[in-house]
Write a protein that holds these residues in place. Sequence first.
Motif, PDB file in Angstrom:
ATOM      1  N   PHE A  24      -5.276  -4.120   7.214  1.00  0.00           N
ATOM      2  CA  PHE A  24      -5.677  -3.492   5.946  1.00  0.00           C
ATOM      3  C   PHE A  24      -6.928  -2.644   6.150  1.00  0.00           C
ATOM      4  O   PHE A  24      -7.053  -1.551   5.598  1.00  0.00           O
ATOM      5  N   ALA A  25      -7.868  -3.139   6.975  1.00  0.00           N
ATOM      6  CA  ALA A  25      -9.070  -2.354   7.280  1.00  0.00           C
ATOM      7  C   ALA A  25      -8.716  -1.114   8.087  1.00  0.00           C
ATOM      8  O   ALA A  25      -9.299  -0.037   7.886  1.00  0.00           O
ATOM      9  N   LEU A  36       0.232   4.094  -2.814  1.00  0.00           N
ATOM     10  CA  LEU A  36      -0.265   5.389  -2.359  1.00  0.00           C
ATOM     11  C   LEU A  36       0.798   6.482  -2.410  1.00  0.00           C
ATOM     12  O   LEU A  36       0.487   7.641  -2.710  1.00  0.00           O
ATOM     13  N   LYS A  60      -5.963   0.615   7.885  1.00  0.00           N
ATOM     14  CA  LYS A  60      -5.384   1.586   6.960  1.00  0.00           C
ATOM     15  C   LYS A  60      -6.466   2.310   6.160  1.00  0.00           C
ATOM     16  O   LYS A  60      -6.340   3.495   5.849  1.00  0.00           O
ATOM     17  N   VAL A  61      -7.549   1.593   5.836  1.00  0.00           N
ATOM     18  CA  VAL A  61      -8.643   2.221   5.090  1.00  0.00           C
ATOM     19  C   VAL A  61      -9.368   3.238   5.964  1.00  0.00           C
ATOM     20  O   VAL A  61      -9.669   4.356   5.523  1.00  0.00           O
ATOM     21  N   THR A  62      -9.649   2.881   7.222  1.00  0.00           N
ATOM     22  CA  THR A  62     -10.387   3.801   8.097  1.00  0.00           C
ATOM     23  C   THR A  62      -9.588   5.057   8.411  1.00  0.00           C
ATOM     24  O   THR A  62     -10.172   6.111   8.708  1.00  0.00           O
ATOM     25  N   GLU A  63      -8.260   4.965   8.355  1.00  0.00           N
ATOM     26  CA  GLU A  63      -7.438   6.151   8.600  1.00  0.00           C
ATOM     27  C   GLU A  63      -7.706   7.257   7.588  1.00  0.00           C
ATOM     28  O   GLU A  63      -7.489   8.431   7.877  1.00  0.00           O
ATOM     29  N   ARG A  64      -8.213   6.893   6.423  1.00  0.00           N
ATOM     30  CA  ARG A  64      -8.529   7.884   5.393  1.00  0.00           C
ATOM     31  C   ARG A  64      -9.728   8.739   5.801  1.00  0.00           C
ATOM     32  O   ARG A  64      -9.952   9.802   5.226  1.00  0.00           O
ATOM     33  N   PRO A 100       0.807  -1.227   0.000  1.00  0.00           N
ATOM     34  CA  PRO A 100       0.000   0.000   0.000  1.00  0.00           C
ATOM     35  C   PRO A 100       0.835   1.269   0.000  1.00  0.00           C
ATOM     36  O   PRO A 100       0.454   2.269  -0.616  1.00  0.00           O
TER      37      PRO A 100
END
Length: 376
Positions: free
Chosen positions: A281-282, A105, A284-288, A101
Amino acid sequence: MTVTVPARTSGTAAPARDPLLDNAKFLAIVLVVSGHLVEDLRDVPAAHALYFYVYLFHMPLFIVISGYLSRNFTFSAGKARKLISGLAVPYVIFEVAYSLPRYFLYGKLEISLLDPYYLTWFLMSLFLWRLSTPVWQQLRHPLVVAVGLSLLSGTSALPDELSMNRTFGLLPFYVLGLMLTPGHLELLRGRVAAITGGAVLAAALAGAFAVHRLVPTEWIRWRHSNHQIGVDDLTGTLIRLAMLAAGFLLVLAFLALTPDRRTWFSGLGAATMYAYLLHGFAVKVTERFHDALVNPLGVAAMVLLGAVLAAVLCTSPVRRAFRWAVEPDVSWAFTTLRRPSRRPGHRPGRRRAELQRPYARFPGDGAEHGEARNPG
C-alpha cells in the motif's frame, strides 16, 4: 511465520527460535520493500542495477527459509488448519484489499481468487508448495526433479491462474529448503563462511552493475515462458539454469553473512509476513510521486524508506492492529479436535509416529525454530 508454543507432550517449552533465520528474514524483507520502492525508478541506472541484483535472490531466500520451516508439514488436522488460517484466508483478504484501490482510483474492480494480484502470488505459491511437501520428502532426488520441472515450465506459456509460472519456476528453492538440515546451516556459520559469503555477494553486485542492461528484467521475475521473453527453448533453459544457480549461490552467501546471534532486529524477523503484505500500500502511494523521485537522491531516499518501513511494519503495534488480516483467528470455522481415548497400555502419539516414519530422514522437522512437533 512460526510462533513459539509450549510442547504439549513433554510439558517443556519448545526449542528457541534460531536467530540466524529470523535475522535473515528481516534483512530479506528490507530488500523486498526497498526493491519494490525503487522498481518504478529504474530509469536511474543505479536503481536498475540494484533492482536486478536484489531480485536475483531476495524472494529465493524467503522461499528457501519457508521450505526449511515446512519440513514437518503433514496432512494432520492441526497442520491443515494452520495452512488455511495462515495462508489461504490472508490470501483472500489481501487479494480483495489490493483490488480496492484500483476501484477507487480508476473505477475498475477485478477480483479473481485464482489469478493472484500484485504481492499475493507468494501466498498462493507457498500454499501449493506446502501442500506438495510430503511428495518431495518421498523422492530419492527431489531437487533434481524440481529443477527439471522448473526448466520445463519455461518451455510453455502457463496460465496466470495459481501463479503457475512462478510456482513451478521458483519451486527448486522451496525444495532446497526442505532438504536443508541444522547441520547444513551450521556449515554457513563462522568467520570463513562470512568472508566467503561477503565476497560472493560483492562480486555479484559488481556483476549486476555490469550486465543489468543486457539481461531482460523478466528473467528475474519468473513470470513468463522462454518464447514470451523472446528466446528459443534451448537458450531459455540455459538462462533459467544459470538464474537458479545464481540464486542458490547468493542465498547461501547471504545466509553465511547473516549474524547468527540475537540482534535488535531478530524479534522483527518473526513478523516479516506483516511487512510483506502491508508494504504494498505504501509502494502504491509513492508511485504517485514518481516524477520527483526519478533521480539518484530519490533512489537513495526510497532505499532508506524501505529499511525504515520494513522495521516499522514488523513491530508489535502494527501486528496488533493487523493481526485480524495477517493471522486471522478462524477457529470458529473448524470442528473441535477430539483427543484419543487413553486405553490401558495405550501409548499416545505412537500411531502418529508410525504414520510419519517415511519422513524421518529429514531430522529436526523445523522444531528447532520454535514450533512444537505435535500437530497444530
